[in-house]
Design an enzyme around this catalytic site. Structure first.
Site, short mmCIF file in Angstrom:
data_model
loop_
_atom_site.label_atom_id
_atom_site.label_comp_id
_atom_site.label_asym_id
_atom_site.label_seq_id
_atom_site.Cartn_x
_atom_site.Cartn_y
_atom_site.Cartn_z
N ASP A 96 13.45 -16.46 -3.38
CA ASP A 96 14.34 -17.58 -3.68
C ASP A 96 14.22 -17.91 -5.17
O ASP A 96 13.12 -18.18 -5.67
CB ASP A 96 13.93 -18.78 -2.84
CG ASP A 96 14.97 -19.90 -2.86
OD1 ASP A 96 15.67 -20.02 -3.89
OD2 ASP A 96 15.07 -20.64 -1.87
N CYS A 135 10.13 -9.31 -2.74
CA CYS A 135 11.49 -8.77 -2.85
C CYS A 135 12.54 -9.87 -2.74
O CYS A 135 12.61 -10.57 -1.73
CB CYS A 135 11.72 -7.72 -1.75
SG CYS A 135 10.57 -6.34 -1.82
N GLY A 162 7.53 -12.97 2.25
CA GLY A 162 8.93 -13.35 2.43
C GLY A 162 9.74 -12.17 2.91
O GLY A 162 10.74 -11.79 2.30
N ASN A 178 2.86 -19.44 5.59
CA ASN A 178 3.23 -19.97 4.28
C ASN A 178 2.24 -19.41 3.27
O ASN A 178 1.12 -19.92 3.13
CB ASN A 178 3.19 -21.50 4.30
CG ASN A 178 3.66 -22.11 2.99
OD1 ASN A 178 3.78 -21.43 1.99
ND2 ASN A 178 3.93 -23.40 3.01
#
Length: 291
Positions: free
Chosen positions: A190, A187, A109, A167
């Site tokens: 969500d 880091c 992410g 993903n």
């Protein structure tokens, strides 16, 4: 109707800008983030039409790290090529180009790439990969890396940094072999505040087993967030996994990657501007027990 036309014009302007950036080789102008805007969240359970290798050995890393491509030795001219029917030749899978090193650091992410760009020069001998699920954000990081490489032709900086749209909740073991990674960064993920969405959190009982699989013994999972509840969740789930133990605070603060992680991500800078607090926890991959 007027509002729809304005939105359409803005979308077209963003698409034109990104297309122009990607069509120019050797461009050194850094991309402007406003042309790569996208929704902050993506459902990891949706079908995103992603391309992924069936096995890590079939992953072609050459486009991400062209400076590390290894040229295979040419076939001896006196050695006849094997007789293979033409239809079988057409169906045979192409062998990916080899690179001289394995990717050893993954930023899951990675967002707009702040951590990647900061880690690259500090770990020049290590291949670092950012993994991001959002299309426009991945394109921004690709264009950012391309521009930085063009700016630093002499120093050869940022050749060890790449980004991939993926993903990781579904396909992490498709890209990395067992024990391949030395560091995994998570880091400001969500938080998925609603209880019914906790299954979408990037740290969970199931996913921690995958992190343990791709990390070598002694490898480290780095986590940081500004949400106390999420911090407690990540600590609780990683603590409960038999393959991990938490790194002591003294060892944590002595790790130079922690300071970079705190200050160089876009979310970290936003928290800094709002005088928020950042919660850090590191977990070390243990040796597998003897059978």
């Amino acid at each position: 109707m007027g509002g729809d036309k304005i939105k359409k014009d803005k979308r077209q302007k963003r698409e034109d800008y990104r297309a122009a950036m990607r069509s120019q080789e050797g461009i050194s102008e850094l991309p402007r983030k406003k042309f790569y805007r996208q929704r902050a969240h993506a459902n990891p359970f949706s079908d995103h039409q992603l391309i992924y290798p069936p096995h890590p050995d079939q992953m072609d890393w050459s486009s991400l790290y062209p400076d590390y491509v290894v040229d295979d030795e040419p076939q001896d001219q006196h050695t006849p090529a094997p007789e293979t029917p033409s239809d079988q030749q057409d169906l045979a899978p192409l062998r990916p180009k080899r690179i001289s090193k394995d990717v050893e650091v993954a930023d899951i992410g990675c967002g707009f790439g702040g951590l990647l760009i900061a880690l690259g020069p500090t770990m020049p001998e290590t291949l670092i990969l950012g993994l991001e699920i959002r299309v426009s954000v991945t394109q921004f990081v690709e264009d950012r890396i391309k521009a930085l490489r063009a700016q630093d032709q002499d120093t050869k900086l940022y050749r060890n940094v790449g980004v991939l749209r993926a993903n990781t909740m579904k396909f992490l073991p498709n890209f990395f072999r067992k024990g391949q990674l030395a560091k995994v960064f998570i880091c400001f993920p969500d938080p998925h505040f609603k209880t019914r969405k906790h299954k979408q959190r990037i740290v969970s009982t199931t996913l921690n087993a995958e992190y343990a699989y791709v990390l070598r013994p002694g490898g480290v999972v780095y986590t940081i967030t500004d949400v106390p509840d999420l911090h407690e969740w990540m600590v609780q789930h990683l603590d409960a996994h038999p393959s991990f133990e938490r790194v002591s605070e003294a060892e944590q603060e002595a790790d130079p990657c922690v300071a970079i992680m705190r200050t160089e991500t876009e979310e970290g800078k936003k928290v800094e501007r709002h005088k928020g607090q950042k919660y850090v926890a590191l977990f070390k991959r243990l040796e597998d027990p003897a059978w």
